[in-house]
Design an enzyme around this catalytic site. Structure first.
Site, short mmCIF file in Angstrom:
data_model
loop_
_atom_site.label_atom_id
_atom_site.label_comp_id
_atom_site.label_asym_id
_atom_site.label_seq_id
_atom_site.Cartn_x
_atom_site.Cartn_y
_atom_site.Cartn_z
N SER A 150 79.58 -54.84 8.26
CA SER A 150 80.93 -55.03 8.76
C SER A 150 80.84 -54.65 10.22
O SER A 150 80.53 -53.49 10.56
CB SER A 150 81.92 -54.14 8.02
OG SER A 150 83.20 -54.31 8.60
N HIS A 287 73.99 -70.13 13.65
CA HIS A 287 74.25 -68.78 13.15
C HIS A 287 74.12 -68.77 11.62
O HIS A 287 74.69 -69.60 10.93
CB HIS A 287 75.67 -68.33 13.54
CG HIS A 287 76.00 -66.96 13.04
ND1 HIS A 287 75.76 -65.82 13.79
CD2 HIS A 287 76.51 -66.53 11.86
CE1 HIS A 287 76.13 -64.77 13.08
NE2 HIS A 287 76.59 -65.16 11.91
N GLU A 396 91.36 -43.45 14.54
CA GLU A 396 91.02 -43.08 13.16
C GLU A 396 89.75 -43.77 12.68
O GLU A 396 88.97 -43.19 11.92
CB GLU A 396 92.19 -43.44 12.23
CG GLU A 396 93.47 -42.65 12.50
CD GLU A 396 94.28 -43.14 13.70
OE1 GLU A 396 93.96 -44.23 14.23
OE2 GLU A 396 95.22 -42.45 14.12
#
Lengths: 652, 628
Positions: A150, A287, A396
């Protein structure tokens, strides 16, 4: 401080040059690697390319072009710059490497094959069901500390490792993080950048592989190296722009990074996606595509022909062994909680007190917060242990990444706190923490409507749903000071992610200081032989249930009250046994939305039990500002609502 | 600066007076209700005065007028000063302000669209600028109108990465109609903000991100007026150096005053002091009227002009069907827009882009910002927005999604590549918690279509459904199971396979519906019949259909889902049937962090494939036989 400017000549001239080659104070110690070494590094880069092509051809999926842009970077890092024991990847003294652009996993695996840690033949099992060489790196592999894939999360974890290296371990290991250019669009990268410069992490190097092309089109800044440079510099990084395919330039820039004090370094490398692959280099639409079977051989042969000394081995430098092995002994509170039944205090404050005591018990306990420490009460820890507290400011995502980084290789036991609602901001990072097998502890205060006037933006009403859907997570929801203190102690020693949900209002202490708590063990707080309904509440709603109990008792109606303590795992057997003892009637009451929280956890636990009726009280719409008690009433989770629900249960 | 007309002294004084009245009202209100952030209001008093009474063009009596300039208070905790502005304008009564935050007031602790003058809720920091980008993009490229967008940020929230995603977006798309004002009041909640009063560092960061950045004294109305009047060719940031608690002597630039209200006595003396600085000036200030050049927009009745054009048995992935459906919908409504995060070739939103390039926004790898841009584009019902990405990466924007619900937003989101069906890429890319998080959004509708026909219907329904809509799509190709004329409704399940002798009801969706159908075929050979239900929407769930059919299969029900056990289809069904007597309920779902591998292998390993379903059906039947 030295001012070094690397410049880029126009695109057609792919070679980069120093515009100003003065390294006033630091160049003196720099020895250019000899020609043989440089050639060996070039050769390794091409070998890594070949491995990457073969791996992805074998799996028929993967990202070889994203590997090829980073080949020289990986070669220089792994065989020239980094210090580590190739046969002991988790050695605490090793330099750390994080492949933030996780889709380039094949080249990472190739580097460890070249280093001798994994067998070359194993590379061909990439992405297979029985191989640990997954599509994106995970810590199933000893040389991976945190899972990536991610995008935009690696640098924050690297910051946690570098902070740990510099300020906790006070050791000489360094941290290298490789990012792609696409992921530089992620805000979390800039949170990490700001953090690294604020804390002067001069043991951290971010390498930006600027290969121009993203997944579906060119990255927004294309090959605009100046803009990358300006951004990195504005965020406080010592920044070099280099030709990412020139091993000599890379050696030099990385050497300078090591000499730079007081600042992290960014190496902004101009590269070409698919570099070295004829007809594919710098082209769109490659890609995530393996080389066509009919072209692979030709491409490999072409690369092979550039390798001059295939058998010249390069060995990584060994690290300074200045780090002690991780201490894995359990951390226990030195003294029992000092609360008396009936004392009034919020669980958020009890968290601060408990954390400070855990800090007293072990120097490994560290804490961080997102500029809410006076609300979460982590400032109690900070006051007692200022050297072990990291202010992460209002970022955060980065705080969670830093906490994960600090906890890698068991260097620390980290606790990160903010308002429970704002962990929603970092949910992708928390999800990845599970894949990373992280033991990070997260503490969310100000849950639910019971915070009152600040209104819905500050109220966590989906946090239990979020954390329950994390497979490795233990969810604590303590209801008084004593159980909060035990929750903190248990969390420190529980594997996987731990989440502790704390509340803002003051509530009474209901447990004796000597009460024992375990993960997955509920407490029956009120019971009698004549109980007709079981009420399950937690935090503020447990106290509402107790008030309902007292009120109903006056009317001669007895109810049983259960505190689940942990929502995940949930103590199904205690709940089932008590539900049966009260005629199968259960009411759950929670300061959370109806979906995914305590109520659904109880339903799941009772799912296969016949003859049980569950009535759920929860918040069913977006709430609003108001006084806490008014809101508990308005959204139907107060003592009044419980009493009404109990009466309804009898009416039916 | 040729076209800059310096405001006359009377105007300057009037603006100062307004600023001080805003201070007084912010202090008065927070003290009256014992809650709020007066010091964070005081640092922006001059900024708010100049914005609302000098710079912005809007009709104060017509908040939603499409020609009005937009204002977003990203630092939502300064809500009292925003409410005070509307008291000053005369829209709110002072008495209303004095009962803010109460349970019967629509003036909440942080701004929400319960107030007409608020387009999006704020209060979770760092989200306002992304929304402002969506509005500015709409103004410039969709409305092609002259209204501008103003966003006021605090310095604390500059630590949020989402702000820098928005910064990069605004300069990339040359949003010269966007102005951000940074209130650099030095102090955060529990510590000074990391850059303290180093305004030059803020300037450098803004410039590096492609903005024109001007440093001003944030308490000088002259400097503010001048900076805000500068002509722009790129987005502009006004970096205002301010003092937190300005006007409250004990609190000015002091730690420990964040979110603290003044005592009654202190408030009175401070207010007297501020009042004495309000100098006689008869000049009343009125906002300038906007240029009326925004086009009329209607989002009513956005329908597909024709039925889906698929044939039963044809194979197509639902993610591709999504792209085709949004492109088709866009053909018949100019206000259907789409965006993506550099995954348009996976989510298939590129089909929309290819057909409607001017209505597609590439947001690059910045999911938080994409959701904020979507929310901004959808504000004031100006666009029907479809934003897509891999399902799992919506977790990155969960705070923005949570706030979208508080904002009453009607955005539509599509998450592709859900679950194990993503295969070899491994767990980092598999959405296995997306249903849990979207179910916990109170205003959300969750579509989980299982073929191309129902996907097209889901897109059409989402366009017309209020609240946040989420469409979960899948990567592998699956067979068409519905006729083109099949009617779909939110909250209406379909019984896909049924027989009088059915003994168990199986509920699946997406890939697992097809696995259930395969299991049904397999079991038929053993003369075991199962009923298969496609819920179509997971939220709301069609409890009635499910309960009716489970009853007719003697209470036996199995759910199977490509999602973790918690919060998904299984728990939704559990919630729907919990109090039904005599039901036997079993669930199949993913119980662990998965791994890379072929989809078919993964479905087997994690027990959500046709064999696992068939096996569970057999087990259920044999144990109920034993029970007899």
């Amino acid at each position: 401080q030295c001012h070094i400017h690397f410049g880029i000549l126009p695109k057609e001239n792919k070679k980069c040059h120093f515009l100003v080659c003065s390294y006033p104070s630091t160049l003196k110690g720099y020895h250019k690697p000899d020609e043989k070494t440089l050639q060996a590094l070039k050769d390794i880069a091409n070998k890594l390319r070949i491995h990457s092509i073969k791996e992805t051809c074998a799996s028929n999926s993967g990202h070889p072009t994203s590997c090829c842009s980073a080949a020289e970077l990986m070669s220089v890092l792994f065989f020239h710059t980094m210090r580590y024991k190739a046969n002991d990847p988790r050695n605490p003294s090793n330099d750390r490497f994080i492949l933030s652009k996780g889709h380039a996993a094949p080249i990472l695996y190739a580097a460890w094959a070249e280093a001798g840690f994994i067998k070359e033949s194993e590379l061909l099992n990439l992405r297979k069901i029985d191989s640990d060489l997954e599509g994106h790196p995970t810590p199933k592999l000893a040389f991976v500390d945190v899972a990536t894939g991610s995008l935009g999360q690696g640098l924050g974890a690297a910051c946690g490792m570098a902070y740990t290296g510099k300020y906790f371990d006070k050791a000489s290991y360094r941290v290298y993080c490789m990012l792609g250019d696409g992921e530089c669009s992620e805000g979390s990268v800039w949170e990490a950048m700001a953090f690294a410069s604020y804390y002067k992490l001069d043991n951290l190097v971010a390498i930006l592989d600027v290969n121009r092309l993203g997944q579906s089109e060119a990255a927004p800044l294309q090959h605009n190296m100046d803009t990358y440079k300006e951004r990195c510099k504005a965020f406080g990084f010592n920044t070099y722009v280099v030709d990412g395919h020139d091993v000599e330039e890379l050696c030099k820039a990385l050497w300078h990074a090591e000499q730079t004090k007081g600042k992290p370094t960014a190496i902004v490398a101009k590269t070409f996606k698919g570099k070295g692959l004829k007809g594919i280099e710098d082209q769109d639409n490659w890609h995530g595509k393996p080389m066509p079977k009919d072209r692979a051989e030709e491409l490999i042969n072409d690369l092979l022909s550039q390798i001059q000394s295939p058998n010249k081995p390069l060995h990584p430098q060994l690290p300074n062994e200045d780090v002690a092995l991780a201490d894995l002994t359990p951390i226990r509170l030195l003294t029992a909680p000092e609360y008396k039944i009936g004392d009034k205090m919020s669980t958020r404050k009890a968290y601060g007190v408990a954390l400070k005591k855990m800090g007293d018990a072990s120097p490994r306990v560290v804490a961080m917060d997102g500029d809410t420490k006076n609300s979460t009460f982590s400032d109690i820890f900070k006051k007692a242990h200022p050297d072990r507290f990291i202010e992460c400011f209002i970022a955060e995502q980065n705080m969670v990444s830093v906490a994960i980084g600090c906890a890698t290789r068991d260097r620390t036991v980290s606790f990160a706190s903010t308002f429970a609602a704002f962990f929603a901001r970092a949910y992708d990072h928390i999800r990845m923490a599970a894949i990373s097998q992280s033991n990070v502890n997260l503490v969310g205060s100000h849950c639910g409507v019971s915070i009152g006037e600040d209104g819905p933006s500050q109220m966590a009403l989906e946090d239990l749903a979020m954390f329950r859907a994390i497979p490795t997570c233990t969810v604590f929801y303590p209801s008084d000071g004593v159980s909060t203190e035990r929750a903190v102690e248990l969390a420190a020693n529980t594997k996987g992610i731990c989440f502790i949900r704390t509340s803002r209002p003051d509530t009474a202490v209901i447990y004796d200081a000597g009460e024992k708590f375990e993960v997955g063990k509920a407490k029956v707080v009120r019971q009698s032989d004549k109980d007709q309904v079981t009420i399950i509440g937690a935090g503020v709603t447990l106290h509402e249930a107790l008030a309902a109990h007292d009120q109903l008792a006056k009317e001669g109606v007895n109810i049983r009250v259960i505190d689940p303590f942990t929502i995940k795992p949930l103590d199904a057997s205690t709940i089932v046994a008590n539900a049966r003892a009260t005629g199968g009637k259960v009411i759950t009451v929670e300061d959370h939305y109806k979906e995914g929280g305590l109520g659904e956890a109880v339903l799941s636990a009772l799912g296969e039990e016949p003859g049980i009726v569950v009535h759920r009280l929860a918040v069913s719409r977006v709430p609003r500002s108001g006084k806490p008690q008014e809101l508990l009433d308005m959204f139907g989770i107060s003592a009044k609502s419980i009493v009404a629900a109990v009466r309804r249960t009898f009416a039916n | 600066m040729e076209d800059y007309h310096k405001p006359d002294q009377q105007t300057v004084q009037a603006l100062r007076n307004i600023a001080n009245r805003l201070r007084i009202n912010s202090i008065k209100a927070t003290t009256a209700v014992g809650n709020g952030h007066p010091t964070s209001c005081c640092s922006v008093a001059e900024i708010m005065s100049v914005l609302f009474f000098h710079t912005m063009k809007y009709r104060p009596d017509d908040h939603k007028n499409p020609n009005n300039d937009r204002f977003i208070l990203s630092k939502g905790h300064a809500a009292p000063v925003l409410y005070s502005v509307w008291v000053e304008i005369g829209f709110l009564k002072e008495s209303e302000l004095m009962s803010m935050c109460q349970v019967d007031s629509t003036l909440e602790g942080h701004p929400t669209p319960k107030q007409q003058f608020v387009d999006v809720a704020t209060g979770s920091l760092g989200q306002g600028l992304g929304v402002a980008c969506g509005m500015a993009y709409t103004a410039k490229y969709f409305d092609k109108s002259s209204y501008r967008v103003y966003c006021l940020l605090g310095d604390g929230e500059m630590s949020e990465g989402a702000v820098w995603e928005a910064m990069a977006f605004a300069s990339y798309y040359q949003l010269d109609n966007l102005l951000a004002i940074l209130d650099i009041n030095r102090l955060g909640q529990s510590d000074p903000a990391p850059l303290q009063h180093h305004v030059e560092k803020y300037q450098r960061r803004c410039e590096a991100f492609g903005w024109h950045a001007i440093i001003v004294d944030g308490h000088s109305v002259e400097e503010l007026c001048k900076a805000m009047s500068q002509p722009r060719h790129q987005p502009t940031a006004i970096i205002a150096k301010t003092i937190k608690g300005k006007g409250i002597p004990v609190a000015e630039d002091k730690m420990g005053w964040h979110g603290k209200v003044l005592s009654k006595d202190m408030a009175e003396s401070v207010m007297r002091d501020i009042q004495s600085r309000i100098l006689n000036s008869n000049k009343r200030m009125y906002p300038a009227s906007p240029i009326e050049d925004a086009p009329p927009v209607s989002l009513r009745n956005v329908r597909m002009p024709s039925a889906p054009n698929y044939k039963p048995g044809e194979k197509i992935a639902t993610c591709k069907a999504y792209g085709m459906a949004v492109a088709k919908l866009g053909r018949y409504n100019e206000r259907v827009v789409a965006m993506d995060v550099d995954t348009k070739n996976f989510t298939c939103s590129e089909i929309f882009k290819n057909e409607h390039p001017n209505r597609f926004i590439e947001c690059y790898s910045a999911e938080q910002n994409m959701v904020s841009v979507a929310t901004g584009c959808a504000a004031r019902e100006l666009n029907i927005v479809f934003a897509s990405g891999l399902a799992t990466f919506f977790t990155r924007a969960y705070d923005q999604l949570r706030m979208a619900a508080i904002s009453d937003s009607n955005i539509n989101l599509c998450g592709s590549h859900c679950g194990l069906s993503d295969g070899e890429d491994g767990p980092a890319h598999m959405g296995l918690e997306d249903m849990a998080i979207f179910r916990a959004i109170p205003t959300a509708t969750i579509f989980y279509p299982s073929d191309a026909v129902s996907t097209e219907k889901a897109v059409e329904l989402a366009a017309n459904t209020k609240g946040v809509c989420y469409i979960r799509t899948t990567r592998p190709e699956t067979a068409i199971i519905y006729n083109s004329n099949e009617d779909f409704h939110v909250g209406q399940a379909k019984v896909v396979c049924q027989n009088k002798e059915d003994q168990v009801t199986v509920i699946g969706a997406g890939m697992t519906l097809h696995e259930a159908l395969a299991a049904a075929e397999q079991l038929k050979k053993e003369r075991i019949h199962i009923r298969v239900i496609d819920p179509f929407t997971i939220k709301p769930l069609d409890a009635k259909t499910i309960i009716d059919h489970v009853r007719s299969t003697r209470g036996r029900v199995i759910t199977v889902e490509d999602h973790y056990y918690e919060g998904g289809l299984g728990e939704a069904v559990c919630s729907a049937i919990v109090n039904e007597p005599g039901f036997t309920f079993q669930r199949l779902a993913v119980a662990h962090v998965p791994r890379s591998g072929k989809m078919s292998d993964l479905f087997k390993i994690y027990g959500i494939d046709r064999d696992s379903i068939a096996q569970l059906v057999r087990k259920m039947l044999s144990s109920s036989a034993n029970a007899k």
